[in-house]
Each structure stands twice: as structure tokens, then as C-alpha cells.
Design a protein around this motif. Structure first.
Motif, PDB file in Angstrom:
ATOM      1  N   ALA A   1      75.244 -21.062  10.858  1.00  0.00           N
ATOM      2  CA  ALA A   1      75.577 -21.093   9.427  1.00  0.00           C
ATOM      3  C   ALA A   1      77.033 -20.710   9.202  1.00  0.00           C
ATOM      4  O   ALA A   1      77.349 -19.749   8.509  1.00  0.00           O
ATOM      5  CB  ALA A   1      74.657 -20.162   8.655  1.00  0.00           C
ATOM      6  N   GLY A   2      77.938 -21.469   9.816  1.00  0.00           N
ATOM      7  CA  GLY A   2      79.355 -21.207   9.625  1.00  0.00           C
ATOM      8  C   GLY A   2      79.829 -20.056  10.484  1.00  0.00           C
ATOM      9  O   GLY A   2      80.111 -20.219  11.665  1.00  0.00           O
ATOM     10  N   THR A   3      79.929 -18.867   9.912  1.00  0.00           N
ATOM     11  CA  THR A   3      80.413 -17.710  10.669  1.00  0.00           C
ATOM     12  C   THR A   3      79.282 -16.786  11.109  1.00  0.00           C
ATOM     13  O   THR A   3      79.535 -15.679  11.589  1.00  0.00           O
ATOM     14  CB  THR A   3      81.419 -16.903   9.833  1.00  0.00           C
ATOM     15  N   SER A   4      78.050 -17.214  10.941  1.00  0.00           N
ATOM     16  CA  SER A   4      76.908 -16.415  11.374  1.00  0.00           C
ATOM     17  C   SER A   4      75.826 -17.355  11.881  1.00  0.00           C
ATOM     18  O   SER A   4      75.950 -18.570  11.798  1.00  0.00           O
ATOM     19  CB  SER A   4      76.372 -15.548  10.232  1.00  0.00           C
ATOM     20  N   GLY A   5      74.770 -16.789  12.394  1.00  0.00           N
ATOM     21  CA  GLY A   5      73.695 -17.624  12.889  1.00  0.00           C
ATOM     22  C   GLY A   5      72.499 -16.799  13.300  1.00  0.00           C
ATOM     23  O   GLY A   5      72.535 -15.563  13.309  1.00  0.00           O
ATOM     24  N   GLN A   6      71.424 -17.491  13.642  1.00  0.00           N
ATOM     25  CA  GLN A   6      70.171 -16.845  13.979  1.00  0.00           C
ATOM     26  C   GLN A   6      69.454 -17.668  15.031  1.00  0.00           C
ATOM     27  O   GLN A   6      69.492 -18.902  15.023  1.00  0.00           O
ATOM     28  CB  GLN A   6      69.289 -16.734  12.729  1.00  0.00           C
ATOM     29  N   VAL A   7      68.786 -16.978  15.960  1.00  0.00           N
ATOM     30  CA  VAL A   7      67.967 -17.642  16.955  1.00  0.00           C
ATOM     31  C   VAL A   7      66.685 -16.835  17.149  1.00  0.00           C
ATOM     32  O   VAL A   7      66.712 -15.600  17.132  1.00  0.00           O
ATOM     33  CB  VAL A   7      68.721 -17.819  18.295  1.00  0.00           C
ATOM     34  N   GLN A   8      65.562 -17.537  17.283  1.00  0.00           N
ATOM     35  CA  GLN A   8      64.288 -16.886  17.574  1.00  0.00           C
ATOM     36  C   GLN A   8      63.526 -17.759  18.559  1.00  0.00           C
ATOM     37  O   GLN A   8      63.613 -18.986  18.509  1.00  0.00           O
ATOM     38  CB  GLN A   8      63.452 -16.665  16.315  1.00  0.00           C
ATOM     39  N   VAL A   9      62.766 -17.115  19.450  1.00  0.00           N
ATOM     40  CA  VAL A   9      62.021 -17.837  20.486  1.00  0.00           C
ATOM     41  C   VAL A   9      60.558 -17.422  20.476  1.00  0.00           C
ATOM     42  O   VAL A   9      60.242 -16.235  20.337  1.00  0.00           O
ATOM     43  CB  VAL A   9      62.650 -17.595  21.876  1.00  0.00           C
ATOM     44  N   TRP A  10      59.685 -18.422  20.627  1.00  0.00           N
ATOM     45  CA  TRP A  10      58.247 -18.232  20.783  1.00  0.00           C
ATOM     46  C   TRP A  10      57.857 -18.628  22.213  1.00  0.00           C
ATOM     47  O   TRP A  10      58.419 -19.572  22.780  1.00  0.00           O
ATOM     48  CB  TRP A  10      57.464 -19.112  19.823  1.00  0.00           C
ATOM     49  N   GLN A  11      56.891 -17.937  22.788  1.00  0.00           N
ATOM     50  CA  GLN A  11      56.335 -18.270  24.094  1.00  0.00           C
ATOM     51  C   GLN A  11      54.868 -18.604  23.917  1.00  0.00           C
ATOM     52  O   GLN A  11      54.074 -17.735  23.509  1.00  0.00           O
ATOM     53  CB  GLN A  11      56.500 -17.092  25.059  1.00  0.00           C
ATOM     54  N   ASP A  12      54.512 -19.850  24.166  1.00  0.00           N
ATOM     55  CA  ASP A  12      53.137 -20.317  23.943  1.00  0.00           C
ATOM     56  C   ASP A  12      52.628 -19.921  22.559  1.00  0.00           C
ATOM     57  O   ASP A  12      51.494 -19.463  22.390  1.00  0.00           O
ATOM     58  CB  ASP A  12      52.201 -19.774  25.031  1.00  0.00           C
ATOM     59  N   GLY A  13      53.487 -20.071  21.560  1.00  0.00           N
ATOM     60  CA  GLY A  13      53.113 -19.833  20.171  1.00  0.00           C
ATOM     61  C   GLY A  13      53.262 -18.412  19.683  1.00  0.00           C
ATOM     62  O   GLY A  13      53.056 -18.144  18.490  1.00  0.00           O
TER      63      GLY A  13
ATOM     64  N   ALA B   1      62.491 -22.658  20.543  1.00  0.00           N
ATOM     65  CA  ALA B   1      63.630 -21.938  19.971  1.00  0.00           C
ATOM     66  C   ALA B   1      63.955 -22.488  18.592  1.00  0.00           C
ATOM     67  O   ALA B   1      64.067 -23.712  18.413  1.00  0.00           O
ATOM     68  CB  ALA B   1      64.852 -22.058  20.880  1.00  0.00           C
ATOM     69  N   TYR B   2      64.091 -21.601  17.619  1.00  0.00           N
ATOM     70  CA  TYR B   2      64.610 -21.945  16.289  1.00  0.00           C
ATOM     71  C   TYR B   2      66.061 -21.491  16.259  1.00  0.00           C
ATOM     72  O   TYR B   2      66.369 -20.314  16.522  1.00  0.00           O
ATOM     73  CB  TYR B   2      63.812 -21.233  15.209  1.00  0.00           C
TER      74      TYR B   2
END
Length: 248
Positions: A175-187, A170-171
Motif C-alpha cells: 500500500a505505497g509506503t506500507s504493507g501487510q502479509v499473512q500466511v495460512w497453513q492448511d487453512g 499468502a495474503y
């Protein structure tokens, strides 16, 4: 994999016991030192040993959470952490899920990870709680925007693998009032979403997280193993999100 700055900020391979030097010393009765189900519970967790024949990814020990029957409330059988780690960060961890998808309803889910920015000690920071789970056989977010995340992997979306070790990465960037998430599965990139419930300090920092067996009460079976959980901070936000970022 894309690079990651420095060594892990936080790590557990469950080699130091519970709470050891890693986990919050807090238990609601789900932890079992001997591996037997705690009295009166439908779910529990323990630390297993490779020599006992349990799946262990690395080293001698791993986490095991298991469910033996349905419950009136959600199953919560996992340890957690309260930390103060700046984002952006990368969280990689190994998961081994043993469940029967045929016994699960479309609305049933089994959780893999939860992250948030609320400082429970100072009671500051609005919750930016977001989760990763498998529901209807497939990986999904919850409490993001869009709510279940945007699927960005190969189509059709494959079922989440059972009875083998899977690497989830997970990345996370608050960022204060916002944000981001991303996920990789086995690359492979699988999910991305915005995290929008962030406000003020500590809206840039990870404050709480947990991994392991958390499921809705209707789930009546299942075993989950976790191993090699790493969190590492980045020097700055990632600009290229095709490649899985590395957490050494």
C-alpha cells in the motif's frame, strides 16, 4: 475459505516445462532437464513426472529442488518470475518437504517463498523483499516487521510437517509506503507481519517472486517439491483475516 475475485492472474503446475509460458527464461546453472545434479553444484532443480514415482500433487508434473551437500554460499535452486500484478493478492501453493530436522542446526533454514516489489527491468521501486521459510523446525517470515513475523497460530507452535503435501496461502497487500502479509497453513492462520520497506511506484504491485529450494549453505541435504502455484488479485483489501482466502 473467503472468496477471491476472478480467475488466477498467474498459475503454474509445471505442466508446460521450463521456461514454458510461465517462468522467467533465466537460469544460473541450477536447472537440470534430465534430473541429474548439474556438474559442480551442491543443489539443483528439475521438473518431475508422476509416472516416475515422484510426489506430484496434481496433474502429471511438479517441481523438485534438492541439496546433496553443504556449500560455501546459499543454495539457490529454483525458477522465478518477473511480473506486474497489483495487490492486494492471494498466492496459494503446495509444498512437500523431505528433510531430517535432526541434521539441521537451529540457525539453518529452508525457504518456501519470496516476494518483492522491485521492478528489475525499469530499476524502479525500493526492495520490499520478504520471505517464508522453515527454521528450527517451524514456519517463519524474514525481512518483515517484526523481522520473523508474529506467530498467530495454535500454541505451542507445531513443527512444519514433513513428507506430505501442505497448502500454504499468502495474503499480500502493498500500500505505497506500507504493507501487510499473512500466511495460512492448511487453512489455519500461522503468521502475520508488516512490510514496511515500500516507497513510491511500484509500491503497490508484486514484481518478482520465487518458490522452491533456497537454503543457507550449511544445509547439506533435503528435497522440496512444489505444485499448483496460483496468484490471484482481489477487488480490495481483506477486512477479515481469520478464514483462509481462496485462490481458485
Amino acid at each position: 475459505m473467503a472468496g477471491c475475485a476472478g480467475q488466477p492472474t498467474w498459475h503454474s503446475g509445471f505442466e508446460n516445462g521450463f521456461p514454458g509460458s510461465e517462468w522467467l527464461n533465466y537460469d544460473k546453472g541450477a536447472y537440470s532437464a534430465d534430473g541429474d545434479m548439474p556438474a559442480g553444484r551442491a543443489s539443483g532443480w528439475t521438473i518431475v513426472d508422476r509416472e516416475a514415482g515422484e510426489p506430484v500433487f496434481s496433474g502429471r508434473h511438479a517441481y523438485k529442488g534438492w541439496i546433496v551437500r553443504a556449500a560455501a554460499d546459499n543454495h539457490r535452486a529454483y525458477p522465478g518470475i518477473h511480473v506486474d500484478i497489483p495487490t492486494p493478492l492471494v498466492n496459494s501453493f503446495m509444498v512437500y518437504l523431505d528433510a531430517d530436522y535432526g541434521r539441521m542446526r537451529a540457525e539453518d533454514w529452508i525457504h518456501f517463498g519470496t516476494w518483492g516489489n522491485h521492478d528489475a527491468v525499469a530499476a524502479s521501486g525500493r526492495w520490499a523483499l520478504h520471505t517464508l521459510a522453515v527454521r528450527d523446525r517451524r514456519l517463519e517470515f524474514a525481512h518483515t516487521a517484526p523481522f520473523h513475523g508474529e506467530y498467530i497460530g495454535p500454541r505451542p507452535q507445531p513443527e512444519f510437517p514433513l513428507r506430505r503435501w501442505v497448502r500454504l496461502t499468502a495474503y499480500i497487500h502493498y500500500a505505497g509506503t506500507s504493507g501487510q502479509v499473512q500466511v495460512w497453513q492448511d487453512g489455519v492462520p500461522m503468521l502475520r507481519a508488516d512490510v514496511s520497506a515500500l516507497i513510491g511506484n511500484p509500491g503497490t504491485r508484486l514484481r518478482t517472486a520465487h518458490w522452491g529450494m533456497y537454503a543457507n549453505g550449511g544445509v547439506d541435504h533435503g528435497v522440496q517439491y512444489n505444485d499448483e502455484i496460483n496468484i490471484c488479485t482481489l477487488a480490495g483489501p481483506l477486512t477479515e483475516l481469520t478464514r483462509e482466502p481462496a485462490c481458485p
